[in-house]
Design a protein around this motif. Structure first.
Motif, PDB file in Angstrom:
ATOM      1  N   VAL A   1       0.842  -1.199   0.000  1.00 43.09           N
ATOM      2  CA  VAL A   1       0.000   0.000   0.000  1.00 43.09           C
ATOM      3  C   VAL A   1       0.873   1.242   0.000  1.00 43.09           C
ATOM      4  O   VAL A   1       0.607   2.210  -0.720  1.00 43.09           O
ATOM      5  N   ASN A   2       1.940   1.217   0.784  1.00 45.59           N
ATOM      6  CA  ASN A   2       2.838   2.365   0.834  1.00 45.59           C
ATOM      7  C   ASN A   2       3.400   2.679  -0.554  1.00 45.59           C
ATOM      8  O   ASN A   2       3.428   3.842  -0.970  1.00 45.59           O
ATOM      9  N   ASN A   3       3.866   1.664  -1.261  1.00 46.45           N
ATOM     10  CA  ASN A   3       4.427   1.895  -2.595  1.00 46.45           C
ATOM     11  C   ASN A   3       3.411   2.548  -3.521  1.00 46.45           C
ATOM     12  O   ASN A   3       3.745   3.464  -4.279  1.00 46.45           O
ATOM     13  N   LEU A   4       2.168   2.091  -3.466  1.00 46.48           N
ATOM     14  CA  LEU A   4       1.124   2.661  -4.312  1.00 46.48           C
ATOM     15  C   LEU A   4       0.801   4.100  -3.910  1.00 46.48           C
ATOM     16  O   LEU A   4       0.635   4.979  -4.768  1.00 46.48           O
ATOM     17  N   ILE A   5       0.710   4.353  -2.601  1.00 43.18           N
ATOM     18  CA  ILE A   5       0.385   5.699  -2.126  1.00 43.18           C
ATOM     19  C   ILE A   5       1.518   6.671  -2.427  1.00 43.18           C
ATOM     20  O   ILE A   5       1.283   7.798  -2.884  1.00 43.18           O
ATOM     21  N   VAL A   6       2.763   6.260  -2.212  1.00 38.24           N
ATOM     22  CA  VAL A   6       3.903   7.133  -2.495  1.00 38.24           C
ATOM     23  C   VAL A   6       3.969   7.463  -3.980  1.00 38.24           C
ATOM     24  O   VAL A   6       4.189   8.621  -4.361  1.00 38.24           O
ATOM     25  N   SER A   7       3.751   6.479  -4.823  1.00 34.80           N
ATOM     26  CA  SER A   7       3.752   6.705  -6.266  1.00 34.80           C
ATOM     27  C   SER A   7       2.652   7.686  -6.664  1.00 34.80           C
ATOM     28  O   SER A   7       2.874   8.617  -7.448  1.00 34.80           O
ATOM     29  N   GLN A   8       1.460   7.487  -6.111  1.00 32.59           N
ATOM     30  CA  GLN A   8       0.339   8.380  -6.415  1.00 32.59           C
ATOM     31  C   GLN A   8       0.611   9.784  -5.888  1.00 32.59           C
ATOM     32  O   GLN A   8       0.323  10.783  -6.563  1.00 32.59           O
ATOM     33  N   ALA A   9       1.170   9.889  -4.683  1.00 35.06           N
ATOM     34  CA  ALA A   9       1.479  11.198  -4.107  1.00 35.06           C
ATOM     35  C   ALA A   9       2.493  11.946  -4.961  1.00 35.06           C
ATOM     36  O   ALA A   9       2.361  13.158  -5.182  1.00 35.06           O
ATOM     37  N   ALA A  10       3.498  11.244  -5.469  1.00 34.46           N
ATOM     38  CA  ALA A  10       4.495  11.880  -6.332  1.00 34.46           C
ATOM     39  C   ALA A  10       3.835  12.406  -7.603  1.00 34.46           C
ATOM     40  O   ALA A  10       4.126  13.531  -8.049  1.00 34.46           O
ATOM     41  N   THR A  11       2.924  11.626  -8.166  1.00 32.18           N
ATOM     42  CA  THR A  11       2.184  12.077  -9.348  1.00 32.18           C
ATOM     43  C   THR A  11       1.311  13.274  -9.013  1.00 32.18           C
ATOM     44  O   THR A  11       1.244  14.244  -9.778  1.00 32.18           O
ATOM     45  N   ASP A  12       0.632  13.229  -7.871  1.00 34.99           N
ATOM     46  CA  ASP A  12      -0.224  14.345  -7.453  1.00 34.99           C
ATOM     47  C   ASP A  12       0.573  15.637  -7.294  1.00 34.99           C
ATOM     48  O   ASP A  12       0.092  16.716  -7.646  1.00 34.99           O
ATOM     49  N   ILE A  13       1.783  15.528  -6.774  1.00 36.15           N
ATOM     50  CA  ILE A  13       2.629  16.714  -6.586  1.00 36.15           C
ATOM     51  C   ILE A  13       2.997  17.319  -7.936  1.00 36.15           C
ATOM     52  O   ILE A  13       2.850  18.529  -8.152  1.00 36.15           O
ATOM     53  N   THR A  14       3.469  16.479  -8.839  1.00 40.02           N
ATOM     54  CA  THR A  14       3.965  16.999 -10.119  1.00 40.02           C
ATOM     55  C   THR A  14       2.842  17.331 -11.098  1.00 40.02           C
ATOM     56  O   THR A  14       2.897  18.354 -11.770  1.00 40.02           O
ATOM     57  N   ALA A  15       1.824  16.511 -11.192  1.00 41.51           N
ATOM     58  CA  ALA A  15       0.782  16.721 -12.197  1.00 41.51           C
ATOM     59  C   ALA A  15      -0.321  17.676 -11.749  1.00 41.51           C
ATOM     60  O   ALA A  15      -0.905  18.377 -12.574  1.00 41.51           O
ATOM     61  N   TYR A  16      -0.624  17.691 -10.441  1.00 38.96           N
ATOM     62  CA  TYR A  16      -1.777  18.457  -9.967  1.00 38.96           C
ATOM     63  C   TYR A  16      -1.421  19.506  -8.915  1.00 38.96           C
ATOM     64  O   TYR A  16      -2.315  20.178  -8.398  1.00 38.96           O
ATOM     65  N   SER A  17      -0.155  19.618  -8.540  1.00 37.98           N
ATOM     66  CA  SER A  17       0.292  20.541  -7.476  1.00 37.98           C
ATOM     67  C   SER A  17      -0.493  20.322  -6.180  1.00 37.98           C
ATOM     68  O   SER A  17      -0.815  21.268  -5.466  1.00 37.98           O
ATOM     69  N   MET A  18      -0.811  19.068  -5.915  1.00 39.13           N
ATOM     70  CA  MET A  18      -1.553  18.737  -4.696  1.00 39.13           C
ATOM     71  C   MET A  18      -0.579  18.499  -3.551  1.00 39.13           C
ATOM     72  O   MET A  18       0.518  17.976  -3.747  1.00 39.13           O
ATOM     73  N   ASN A  19      -0.985  18.884  -2.367  1.00 37.76           N
ATOM     74  CA  ASN A  19      -0.204  18.658  -1.160  1.00 37.76           C
ATOM     75  C   ASN A  19      -0.547  17.263  -0.628  1.00 37.76           C
ATOM     76  O   ASN A  19      -1.683  17.020  -0.217  1.00 37.76           O
ATOM     77  N   PRO A  20       0.414  16.326  -0.614  1.00 34.50           N
ATOM     78  CA  PRO A  20       0.089  14.968  -0.169  1.00 34.50           C
ATOM     79  C   PRO A  20      -0.335  14.903   1.300  1.00 34.50           C
ATOM     80  O   PRO A  20      -1.059  13.984   1.687  1.00 34.50           O
ATOM     81  N   GLN A  21       0.065  15.877   2.110  1.00 33.84           N
ATOM     82  CA  GLN A  21      -0.338  15.847   3.520  1.00 33.84           C
ATOM     83  C   GLN A  21      -1.826  16.154   3.698  1.00 33.84           C
ATOM     84  O   GLN A  21      -2.367  15.973   4.775  1.00 33.84           O
ATOM     85  N   ARG A  22      -2.492  16.583   2.630  1.00 33.33           N
ATOM     86  CA  ARG A  22      -3.949  16.784   2.686  1.00 33.33           C
ATOM     87  C   ARG A  22      -4.696  15.502   2.315  1.00 33.33           C
ATOM     88  O   ARG A  22      -5.917  15.432   2.434  1.00 33.33           O
ATOM     89  N   ALA A  23      -3.975  14.495   1.842  1.00 33.67           N
ATOM     90  CA  ALA A  23      -4.599  13.221   1.477  1.00 33.67           C
ATOM     91  C   ALA A  23      -5.087  12.521   2.741  1.00 33.67           C
ATOM     92  O   ALA A  23      -4.590  12.756   3.843  1.00 33.67           O
ATOM     93  N   PHE A  24      -6.052  11.631   2.561  1.00 40.60           N
ATOM     94  CA  PHE A  24      -6.683  10.975   3.689  1.00 40.60           C
ATOM     95  C   PHE A  24      -6.960   9.527   3.322  1.00 40.60           C
ATOM     96  O   PHE A  24      -7.346   9.225   2.188  1.00 40.60           O
TER      97      PHE A  24
END
Length: 169
Positions: free
Chosen positions: A62-85
């Motif tokens: 799960v960590n690998n999937l979440i980290v990968s998604q968070a990295a994409t969210d940062i670069t593609a959407y300028s999303m803050n991963p600490q706001r994820a839930f």
């Protein structure tokens, strides 16, 4: 701004277990009038059920999937991963607890920090399953049931003991 929601399934489930709930987060047609869809992006990470592996291994997946998604969210959407839930059900909550424990001990933290800011679990046996916490009573019940079965069909099975063993009056 958008935030990421991760829906983590329970034992015997898979990513499709959360399909309707995750769709309701963004699809206006699935919402109750007056309650608009949220500004979220959703993910439903899959993991190998812990009956086939350990909770730590599932948390690592799960960590690998979440980290990968968070990295994409940062670069593609300028999303803050600490706001994820994370929203987790049953065994998914156990996997999430294991994931949080890994972060608390300094394992697997990506260079951008925590890839989520919080979590909620429901129907997760975080303090153990009641039946497992009463193993001594289960053994007494099993022995009594075996003795009664050996006495024949007219013997009364220890249903009172069974109910008491699982915490029912």
């Amino acid at each position: 701004s958008y935030r990421r929601l991760y829906f983590i399934h329970g034992l015997g489930g898979d990513a499709s277990s959360w399909q309707r709930a995750s769709d309701a987060c963004w699809d206006q047609s699935l919402n109750i009038p007056g309650f608009p869809a949220r500004r979220v992006r959703v993910s439903r990470p899959e993991y190998t059920n812990s009956t086939l592996t350990t909770l730590n291994s599932a948390a690592y997946e799960v960590n690998n999937l979440i980290v990968s998604q968070a990295a994409t969210d940062i670069t593609a959407y300028s999303m803050n991963p600490q706001r994820a839930f994370i929203i987790a059900h049953s065994q998914g909550g156990m996997v999430t607890r294991s994931l949080v424990h890994q972060y608390m001990t300094g394992l697997n933290i990506p260079n951008f920090g925590m890839p989520f800011g919080g979590f909620v679990t429901f129907a997760s046996p975080l303090q153990g399953a009641r039946i497992l916490n009463n193993r001594d009573q289960i053994e007494i019940m099993a022995n009594d049931a075996c003795r009664n079965l050996m006495n024949g069909p007219e013997s009364k099975l220890g249903f009172e003991l069974i109910l008491k063993g699982i915490g029912k009056d």
